[in-house]
Design an enzyme around this catalytic site. Structure first.
Site, PDB file in Angstrom:
ATOM      1  N   ARG A   1      -3.423 -33.909   1.352  1.00 36.94           N
ATOM      2  CA  ARG A   1      -2.219 -33.990   2.131  1.00 36.94           C
ATOM      3  C   ARG A   1      -1.830 -32.536   2.307  1.00 36.94           C
ATOM      4  O   ARG A   1      -1.294 -32.139   3.295  1.00 36.94           O
ATOM      5  CB  ARG A   1      -1.213 -34.809   1.792  1.00 36.94           C
ATOM      6  CG  ARG A   1      -0.293 -35.143   2.788  1.00 36.94           C
ATOM      7  CD  ARG A   1       0.576 -36.446   2.440  1.00 36.94           C
ATOM      8  NE  ARG A   1       1.000 -36.389   1.128  1.00 36.94           N
ATOM      9  CZ  ARG A   1       2.283 -36.260   0.728  1.00 36.94           C
ATOM     10  NH1 ARG A   1       3.338 -35.978   1.770  1.00 36.94           N
ATOM     11  NH2 ARG A   1       2.767 -36.502  -0.274  1.00 36.94           N
TER      12      ARG A   1
ATOM     13  N   HIS B   1      -0.703 -30.410   5.911  1.00 42.36           N
ATOM     14  CA  HIS B   1       0.709 -30.121   5.908  1.00 42.36           C
ATOM     15  C   HIS B   1       0.570 -28.286   6.185  1.00 42.36           C
ATOM     16  O   HIS B   1       1.373 -28.036   6.832  1.00 42.36           O
ATOM     17  CB  HIS B   1       1.359 -30.257   4.690  1.00 42.36           C
ATOM     18  CG  HIS B   1       2.157 -31.537   4.776  1.00 42.36           C
ATOM     19  ND1 HIS B   1       3.389 -32.043   4.169  1.00 42.36           N
ATOM     20  CD2 HIS B   1       1.499 -32.903   5.011  1.00 42.36           C
ATOM     21  CE1 HIS B   1       3.629 -33.103   4.503  1.00 42.36           C
ATOM     22  NE2 HIS B   1       2.542 -33.840   4.709  1.00 42.36           N
TER      23      HIS B   1
ATOM     24  N   ASN C   1       7.846 -31.571   2.651  1.00 43.87           N
ATOM     25  CA  ASN C   1       6.921 -31.203   1.315  1.00 43.87           C
ATOM     26  C   ASN C   1       7.132 -31.277  -0.005  1.00 43.87           C
ATOM     27  O   ASN C   1       6.444 -30.818  -0.720  1.00 43.87           O
ATOM     28  CB  ASN C   1       6.581 -29.699   2.002  1.00 43.87           C
ATOM     29  CG  ASN C   1       5.801 -29.351   3.069  1.00 43.87           C
ATOM     30  OD1 ASN C   1       4.780 -30.204   3.394  1.00 43.87           O
ATOM     31  ND2 ASN C   1       6.164 -28.263   3.622  1.00 43.87           N
TER      32      ASN C   1
ATOM     33  N   HIS D   1      -4.764 -42.153   4.537  1.00 40.00           N
ATOM     34  CA  HIS D   1      -3.775 -43.355   3.727  1.00 40.00           C
ATOM     35  C   HIS D   1      -4.432 -44.159   3.002  1.00 40.00           C
ATOM     36  O   HIS D   1      -3.677 -45.028   2.347  1.00 40.00           O
ATOM     37  CB  HIS D   1      -2.736 -43.737   4.876  1.00 40.00           C
ATOM     38  CG  HIS D   1      -1.768 -42.746   5.477  1.00 40.00           C
ATOM     39  ND1 HIS D   1      -0.911 -43.005   6.299  1.00 40.00           N
ATOM     40  CD2 HIS D   1      -1.671 -41.555   5.139  1.00 40.00           C
ATOM     41  CE1 HIS D   1      -0.280 -41.964   6.667  1.00 40.00           C
ATOM     42  NE2 HIS D   1      -0.716 -40.912   5.895  1.00 40.00           N
TER      43      HIS D   1
END
Length: 335
Positions: A74, A78, A105, A203
């Site tokens: 992830r 980001h 974050n 996910h």
């Protein structure tokens, strides 16, 4: 792909509005996913053992801490979705004003692993490999380490010198996003609707805090109600794990498969058991719904291949190459 706030619908709508405005601004701030200057094997002559050194560290870490795979994957998302894939999410600020301190974050983990990889690479090839490229390689290697797909990672990125908290705060797509916001967010970054539903498949690993979805359980429209798109039986199970107002408890994104990268995420969403609103939203578009149901019904025949291809595309967003940016000696600060 991002944590979100425990909000009522009015706040979510305002957040969505701010996000759309931010997209318009960011659309002019970096190139879309063209990846000019990137290639597989960019460091073949300057750091020939790069990928083996990254893999060595990653394999050692994931063998003892497999739960770090999801946040490290992830982290690359980001990074790329704000200012492009330039390592800006890694920069620290003495006043806590860089991207990594933005609320979305704060749940990222594994920064010390990136530092560990960078140290190993610097020892072998000083001031050659960017932190942005290390993020991309680590994302691939943690995926492989938990039985996910392998893909060839294009390299040649350079590191950015700017990291702004507010850009991450308003620019990362919130898990409360509906399908229109999701499609807009990906389109602005040169990614397709197929990329959206494919990359949402990440996910299949990791966890989420109750605060990211509890409004779906207790106060979906501000009337102390539940989200009608969420399976009522699943709501009962989630309420056992998340009490009203619970901000800190965690729930597996893909129960029973949290440490294995597979296609079961699509089966869950098809059964209306996607944990986040952004998961459920994939049933609100014909293209994303069709892809989702195809993978769910056929045990993910093309998911691994598609995921690798979409990750390569994502890794091209807004890259700095050539003489732009820099090669950081330490990932947490500019040279």
């Amino acid at each position: 792909m991002s944590p979100t706030f425990n909000t009522k619908s009015a706040t979510i709508n305002m957040s969505s509005l701010r996000f759309l405005v931010q997209l318009i601004v960011l659309g002019f701030a970096f190139n879309l996913a063209d990846g000019q200057g990137l290639k597989v094997g960019f460091y073949q002559k300057t750091c020939p053992d790069l990928e083996s050194k990254v893999k060595e560290v990653v394999d050692q870490v994931i063998s003892v801490a497999p739960s770090l795979a999801a946040p490290l994957l992830r982290m690359h998302f980001h990074d790329c979705f704000i200012r492009g894939c330039d390592g800006s999410v890694l920069l620290e600020s003495p006043t806590n004003q860089s991207e990594k301190y933005a609320f979305p974050n704060l749940s990222l983990r594994g920064f010390q692993i990136i530092d560990k990889v960078k140290t190993a690479v610097e020892k072998a090839c000083p001031m050659v490999v960017s932190c942005a490229d290390i993020l991309a390689l680590v994302a691939r290697d943690v995926t492989v380490a938990i039985k996910g797909p392998f893909w060839e990672v294009e390299t040649g990125r350079r590191d950015g010198r700017v990291s702004i908290l507010n850009e991450a705060l308003t620019g990362l797509i919130p898990p409360s996003a509906n399908i229109s916001i999701l499609k807009q967010g990906f389109q602005q970054r040169g990614l397709s609707v197929k990329d959206l539903v494919v990359l949402s498949g990440s996910h299949t690993i990791g966890i989420s805090h109750c605060s990211s979805f509890s409004n779906r359980l207790y106060n979906f429209t501000g009337q102390n109600d539940t989200d009608p798109t969420l399976d009522p039986n699943y709501i009962v199970k989630l309420k056992i794990k998340c009490n009203p107002g619970d901000q800190n408890s965690i729930v597996e994104m893909d129960p029973g498969s949290v440490k294995t990268f597979d296609e079961s995420y699509y089966t869950l969403v098809a059964k209306r058991r996607g944990l986040l609103q952004s998961d459920a939203a994939l049933l609100d578009d014909n293209e994303t719904k069709s892809y989702l149901k195809f993978q769910a019904l056929n045990h993910g025949p093309t998911f691994f291949k598609d995921f690798g291809e979409s990750m390569v595309k994502m890794g091209r967003i807004g890259v700095l190459t050539g003489t732009t940016g820099e090669i950081r000696k330490v990932c947490t600060k500019v040279n």
